[in-house]
Design a protein around this motif. Sequence first.
Motif, PDB file in Angstrom:
ATOM      1  N   LYS A   1      43.421  47.328  40.144  1.00 40.55           N
ATOM      2  CA  LYS A   1      42.887  45.978  40.368  1.00 40.55           C
ATOM      3  C   LYS A   1      43.503  45.356  41.628  1.00 40.55           C
ATOM      4  O   LYS A   1      42.839  44.607  42.351  1.00 40.55           O
TER       5      LYS A   1
ATOM      6  N   LEU B   1      40.824  38.897  41.162  1.00 41.28           N
ATOM      7  CA  LEU B   1      41.541  37.652  41.445  1.00 41.28           C
ATOM      8  C   LEU B   1      41.675  36.774  40.205  1.00 41.28           C
ATOM      9  O   LEU B   1      42.375  35.753  40.242  1.00 41.28           O
TER      10      LEU B   1
ATOM     11  N   CYS C   1      41.641  36.401  32.615  1.00 39.88           N
ATOM     12  CA  CYS C   1      40.742  37.516  32.908  1.00 39.88           C
ATOM     13  C   CYS C   1      40.084  38.015  31.617  1.00 39.88           C
ATOM     14  O   CYS C   1      40.677  37.933  30.532  1.00 39.88           O
TER      15      CYS C   1
ATOM     16  N   PRO D   1      35.459  42.167  47.688  1.00 41.23           N
ATOM     17  CA  PRO D   1      34.224  42.624  47.029  1.00 41.23           C
ATOM     18  C   PRO D   1      33.487  43.712  47.810  1.00 41.23           C
ATOM     19  O   PRO D   1      32.938  44.639  47.217  1.00 41.23           O
TER      20      PRO D   1
ATOM     21  N   ALA E   1      41.521  43.912  44.891  1.00 38.63           N
ATOM     22  CA  ALA E   1      41.752  42.581  45.469  1.00 38.63           C
ATOM     23  C   ALA E   1      42.056  42.681  46.960  1.00 38.63           C
ATOM     24  O   ALA E   1      41.602  41.855  47.759  1.00 38.63           O
TER      25      ALA E   1
ATOM     26  N   SER F   1      35.638  43.412  36.382  1.00 40.54           N
ATOM     27  CA  SER F   1      35.782  41.976  36.597  1.00 40.54           C
ATOM     28  C   SER F   1      36.491  41.687  37.922  1.00 40.54           C
ATOM     29  O   SER F   1      37.141  42.563  38.515  1.00 40.54           O
ATOM     30  N   ASP F   2      36.385  40.455  38.366  1.00 37.57           N
ATOM     31  CA  ASP F   2      37.017  40.005  39.602  1.00 37.57           C
ATOM     32  C   ASP F   2      38.535  40.146  39.475  1.00 37.57           C
ATOM     33  O   ASP F   2      39.155  39.535  38.600  1.00 37.57           O
TER      34      ASP F   2
ATOM     35  N   THR G   1      34.976  47.245  47.116  1.00 38.04           N
ATOM     36  CA  THR G   1      35.191  47.693  45.740  1.00 38.04           C
ATOM     37  C   THR G   1      34.699  49.115  45.511  1.00 38.04           C
ATOM     38  O   THR G   1      35.386  49.937  44.892  1.00 38.04           O
TER      39      THR G   1
END
Length: 687
Positions: A202, A58, A189, A210, A206, A55-56, A213
Motif C-alpha cells: 500500500k 491514503l 480504511c 493512482p 501511495a 482501496s485508496d 497503481t
Amino acid sequence: MGIKKWHVQPFDRTSAKKFAAETGVSPLLAVLLQTRGVSSRKQAEEILSDDISLSDPLLLPDMAAAVERIRKALDGFEKIAVYGDYDADGVTATAMVYSYLESSGGDVIYYIPDREKEGYGLNKNAVDVLHSQGVKLILTVDNGISSAEEVDYAKKLGIDTIITDHHQPGDTLPKAVAVVDAWRKDCSCPYRSYSGAGVAFKLLMALEGPEGTQAVIENYTDLAAIGTIGDVVPLTGENRMLVKYGLKLISRTDRIGLKSLLELAGVEGRPLTAETVAFTVVPRINATGRIGTSDRAVRLLVTESPEEAGELAAQVCRDNGVRRQTEDDIFHQAMEKIDNDSSIIFDRVMVVAGEGWHPGVIGIVASKITECFGKPCIVVSCSGKEARGSGRSIEGFSLFDAVWSCRDLLTRFGGHPMAAGMSLPSENVEKLRERINQYAASLGKPMPVQVLNIDCLLKPDKLSVGIPKSLKLLEPFGAANPHPLFGLFGMAIGDITPVGGGKHLRISVQKGTASVLCMKFGTTLGEFPYKKGDTVDMAVKLQVNSFNGMDSLTVVIREMRFAGADEDALIKGRALYEKFRRSEPLTEQESAAVLPNRSDCASVYRMLRSIGEYNGTLDDLFCRIKEDSNFAEFLVIMDIFSERGLISRVRKGTVYNIQVVPNHSKVCLAESPIIKSLHNSNESQSR
C-alpha cells in the motif's frame, strides 16, 4: 493425536439452492459460500472475480506524511534504510520497498536484525550501526509499532523514522514522522487485516499515485502474495485479491532469484496455489532467518545476477534442509522427554525443555506437539543460565494471557492468544510449568479442545472430478478461507494397501453400492489402527490428479474415527481421567466414575486378548472394544493392567503399542495402588 470435536457446518439447503439459481454457481459451491458467510450475490461476485480492486492507500493513517518524507529523502539523496524482519513476511516487504526505492534512484540499504543476537524489531545497536553508515531515514516494514524508545533514540542521533507495520499498537504510538498501521484506532480504511508485506504494498501504491497503481500491481504483487501467505493473515478482502493476482505473477516470475528458488523447490512452471507456496517457498525463506541469515533471502529476491541467484537459492534450500533436520531432531527429543515423563501429558499446558535446542525452530516444534496432543504447549531451550521459550495454543485459550500471569518469572515476553515467546532464567523453567498450569486451572472451566470443521457431508456415489474442479473458484485457500473438508460417514473399510514404499496407504471404502479409493499419506500399515470391516467416518479433501492429459479424482483422508464416535463423552472422560492423574480432589460422583469394578476389568481384558497386538490411540481402542464402561474408567483400567504386568504398553506420543502378556499368572487387582488410592479417596469423602 488429541481428541478433536468434529463439527459439520450447518447450512440451509433451501436458501443454498436459491442462491445457486441466482448466481449460477453449483449447488455445492453455494453451500460452501454460505458456510463462509457469503449471503449476497455481490459478495459472491467479489469472491469469485479475478479483478483486483484495492482501496485508496491514503486512507491508511499517516500515509500522506510517510509519502511526503520519503519523497523528500529521494529528492535530497538522503540515505534510507529499510528495516525489516527475518520471516517471509518481513523479508518480502523489505525486498519490495528496497527494490522500489532503488529503482526510484534512492540511496537505499536494508537491514534485517539477527534473530538470535538482536531479536524482533528495531533495537538501539542497529540504530547505531545505521547512524555510522550515514542513514538519515529509517523505514520499518513488518515491525516498529512497539519501538517508541528506539524511535526516540534514533531521533536524538538525527535520524527520522517511518513506521509501517500490521501488528496491534499499544496505548502510545512511537513519535515517528509517520506511523502507518491499519490497526490504529483512528484508522478509517475499509480493510485492516494486511500482512507487513501488504502494508508495504500500500505504501508503494501511495508513492506511485493512482496513475501508477497498475504498475505496482504488475511488479510487486508476487512478493506481496508470498508475504501475505507466509504471515497466515486472513485470505479475505484485499489480501485475497493480492494473493490471487500474485500467484499468477509468481508462476511466470522474471525475478531470477525467485525463479531459481522455484526450480530447486520442484515447482517451477507449475500452476501455483497458496497452499503450494505455503509449503515450498515460505518455509525456505523462513529457514534463512531460523538457521542462516535473512539477509541472504532478501538478496535472493532482489539480485539481478543469474550466477548469484543460483548460489543463493541453493544456500536457502540448504538452510531449509538443515532447519528440517534440526526441527525433526528436537521434536523427537521433546517427544522422548514427554514419553519418559507422562505427567507432562496430564498438564493443562504442556511445558517441555531441553538443553541447547536451536531457538529458531522451537516454535515449530511447539506447534507440532500442540497438534499431536491437542493442548497448548511451550517448548523451552536452555543454554546455561538463560532459557528461551516459544509456545503455541488452541482456539479458546489465550497463551499470551497465561504467559502474562507468569511475567515475574520472565525477563522478556510477547505474543498473542495463539502464540507467545519468552526469555527467562533456566532455573525458572519448572516454576513456569507450575505457574502457567495454576493459571489454566484458575479459569475454572474445562480446557478447550481442537475442533475439526467439516464443510458438509457428501454421498460417496456422488463423488466426481467435477467437485474439486468447481472448488477452484474459491481459491486461494488459507486462513479464514480453508480448503474445503468433506465428510464421508458410515464407510466400511475394504482393502488396505501400502504404497510409496510402505510410507502411505491406499484404502478402499464402501457404502451401499458405492466404492471409493482413498489415500492416507504419512501412515504406515503398522501405524493404522483400523482393519478391514471397520465402519468409519472420514474427513477428506478432494483433489484433481492429472496424468497423460487425463483428470482423475483423488480422495485424501485427513482424519478418521469409528463411525458415530461420541467425542463429547470421550473428551469429558479424558478430562476426568487427567484430573485424577494430576491428583486433584475428585467429587464423590467423579471418584465413582473412574473406580472400575471387577467385571469391567475382566471384560476389557477379554477384549484385549481377542484383539491381540494393537497400535493406535486409546480412544480408538475404547471405541473398538465398545465397552459399557466410561472412557475415564477405561483409561484407569489400562493403567492398572500396565501396573500389574497384565499388558505390555509402549507409548509414542498419543499412539500406543499394546500386547497382552502371555501365560500371565493370576493377579489380584485389589492390590493395585491405583485402586487403593481410589478407595481411600472414596472413604475420605464419605467421612
